[in-house]
Design an enzyme around this catalytic site. Structure first.
Site, PDB file in Angstrom:
ATOM      1  N   GLY A  90       7.652   0.778  -6.601  1.00 24.21           N
ATOM      2  CA  GLY A  90       8.087   1.635  -5.033  1.00 24.21           C
ATOM      3  C   GLY A  90       7.266   1.741  -4.400  1.00 24.21           C
ATOM      4  O   GLY A  90       6.789   0.499  -4.719  1.00 24.21           O
ATOM      5  N   ALA A 124       3.734  -1.156  -7.768  1.00 24.34           N
ATOM      6  CA  ALA A 124       2.957  -0.270  -7.459  1.00 24.34           C
ATOM      7  C   ALA A 124       2.399   1.027  -8.592  1.00 24.34           C
ATOM      8  O   ALA A 124       1.173   1.765  -7.776  1.00 24.34           O
ATOM      9  CB  ALA A 124       3.354   0.948  -6.627  1.00 24.34           C
ATOM     10  N   HIS A 160       3.750  -8.051  -8.882  1.00 27.87           N
ATOM     11  CA  HIS A 160       4.557  -8.431  -8.226  1.00 27.87           C
ATOM     12  C   HIS A 160       3.989 -10.274  -7.547  1.00 27.87           C
ATOM     13  O   HIS A 160       4.776 -11.065  -6.279  1.00 27.87           O
ATOM     14  CB  HIS A 160       5.711  -8.830  -7.557  1.00 27.87           C
ATOM     15  CG  HIS A 160       6.470  -7.825  -8.202  1.00 27.87           C
ATOM     16  ND1 HIS A 160       8.083  -7.754  -8.320  1.00 27.87           N
ATOM     17  CD2 HIS A 160       5.660  -5.738  -7.230  1.00 27.87           C
ATOM     18  CE1 HIS A 160       8.070  -6.077  -8.702  1.00 27.87           C
ATOM     19  NE2 HIS A 160       6.912  -5.112  -8.265  1.00 27.87           N
ATOM     20  N   GLU A 195       5.284 -11.873 -12.352  1.00 30.03           N
ATOM     21  CA  GLU A 195       6.626 -10.742 -12.663  1.00 30.03           C
ATOM     22  C   GLU A 195       6.371 -11.392 -14.340  1.00 30.03           C
ATOM     23  O   GLU A 195       6.900 -13.018 -14.714  1.00 30.03           O
ATOM     24  CB  GLU A 195       7.627 -10.801 -12.046  1.00 30.03           C
ATOM     25  CG  GLU A 195       7.848 -10.288 -10.835  1.00 30.03           C
ATOM     26  CD  GLU A 195       9.272 -10.170 -10.066  1.00 30.03           C
ATOM     27  OE1 GLU A 195      10.139 -10.891 -10.557  1.00 30.03           O
ATOM     28  OE2 GLU A 195       9.192  -9.764  -8.662  1.00 30.03           O
TER      29      GLU A 195
END
Lengths: 247, 247
Positions: A90, A124, A160, A195
């Site tokens: 998040g 995160a 990411h 990813e």
């Protein structure tokens, strides 16, 4: 006892279910443990319950019970007895601010480092395992008391991680440019974790696993690509100095 | 006297020279002034001189003298006499930390608000005109003392605003998702300023100018598109409350 970390770039990869891409790694990481605390604090408060329900669903096939850390009265006390902590993705700033307010940073750092608590993060949550949130991609929507995070490893991760688009006319910075800016100001290695991949730490051993290569950035060194399966234990022995501007 | 701001999304647009896309707006904004202080602090220290040289070159056709603020002994004192301040782009966290260390935040806020100093920003420099850096796109490579910035306007700007790519498999947040996360935590309007456009404030009047439309985000309201030429003065009258989570 040696520490055990599972640091995912992301929880869900294109065209796959939640945590599906990392299924075998999860089983290996849990090593028979059946109880997890989940920290949903990177989400907005009103989404804590639904986010936790998604994680509970994802862990059902593993016969693992997931408890939302936000549902217990004293999270720091719960973490003193926990076996596994999963910190979800998040917004990193919202996450760190909440972890600081709950005063759980020290207990997690201490118990993970002593091998008493296994730490699993995605996005995160992976960023939080670093010394600082400084290599997050997230927008600074709230102001944490400081950027210092769990510090379970000595280097930084950029989750990411994205290669620059080849046909873009956009003038904003690419991800690589942002990480090089970080290296202007900090002499700390950064793993650009694409990813689909993750880092697995077991004591002094660190491995890159998953579906995609990682790009590792160090000051005064050309970025290097590493394939899944690479032994990255050497990263754990490198010096890391924050707030040391490049002359 | 009324305040005068020129807030560019970016200093250079694809296939055009430095500040070329905003040439007429610059002439109008300067209104005959021939002397500018340039703040290069969003760049790394070793690039201050070359960055300033680029700006000096760009302003030559306007017959304007540009002084790098980093070349004067006491920047805060220089700004007490300055006519125009241009804060350039780069990394917003590095920029804000340096502005705080130089102790120039208050003098700029006061003189701009009283109409004595004209403020021009691009990218990170535009971000600094907001109450906070919280809607920057930049990586938090260093930790400023606080996120509070010049506060020359009451709302937030997101420079280099980008629409979501239509064919992406990337799982990271889009720009719009990031701004909506900001609105979860702060009840403050955000102008998504696309490359090629700028905001021009003259006292109580605020206009969108340039080549591209802007996307304005408010809590509990669908995002709205505004074309160049739009009068956005209403934005200056909206309430703005930071750190107020969406229930």
């Amino acid at each position: 006892m040696e520490d055990n970390l599972l640091l995912l770039s992301n929880s869900q990869t294109h065209n796959m279910g939640f945590l599906e891409h990392a299924r075998e790694a999860l089983v290996e990481f849990l090593d028979g443990r059946r109880s997890i605390y989940f920290a949903p604090y990177a989400a907005k408060v009103s989404a804590y319950d639904s986010y936790t329900a998604t994680i509970q669903e994802a862990f059902k096939p593993f016969n693992v019970t997931v408890t939302g850390l936000h549902t217990v009265d004293r999270p720091a006390a719960a973490l003193r007895d926990a076996e596994v902590l999963f910190v979800g993705g998040g917004n990193s700033f919202r996450l760190l601010k909440t972890l600081q307010q709950l005063d759980v940073i020290n207990v997690v750092r201490e118990r993970v480092t002593h091998g008493e608590l296994r730490y699993m993060g995605s996005s995160a949550g992976t960023n939080m395992s670093c010394p600082s949130l400084r290599t997050t991609n997230d927008m600074p929507i709230v102001q944490p008391a400081s950027f210092a995070s769990f510090g379970l490893i000595s280097f930084q991760i950029n989750p990411h991680y994205q290669d620059p688009p080849t046909d873009s006319t956009h003038m904003g910075e690419t991800r690589e440019q942002r990480i090089l800016e970080f290296l202007d100001e900090n002499d700390v290695p950064v793993v650009g974790l694409r990813e689909g991949s993750w880092l697995r730490k077991r004591g002094a051993s660190l491995a890159l696993e998953g579906l995609t290569a990682a790009r590792i950035f160090r000051r005064n060194t050309a970025p290097q690509e590493y394939k899944p399966g690479s032994d990255l234990s050497w990263l754990l022995t490198l010096p890391a100095t924050f707030d040391q501007s490049q002359p």
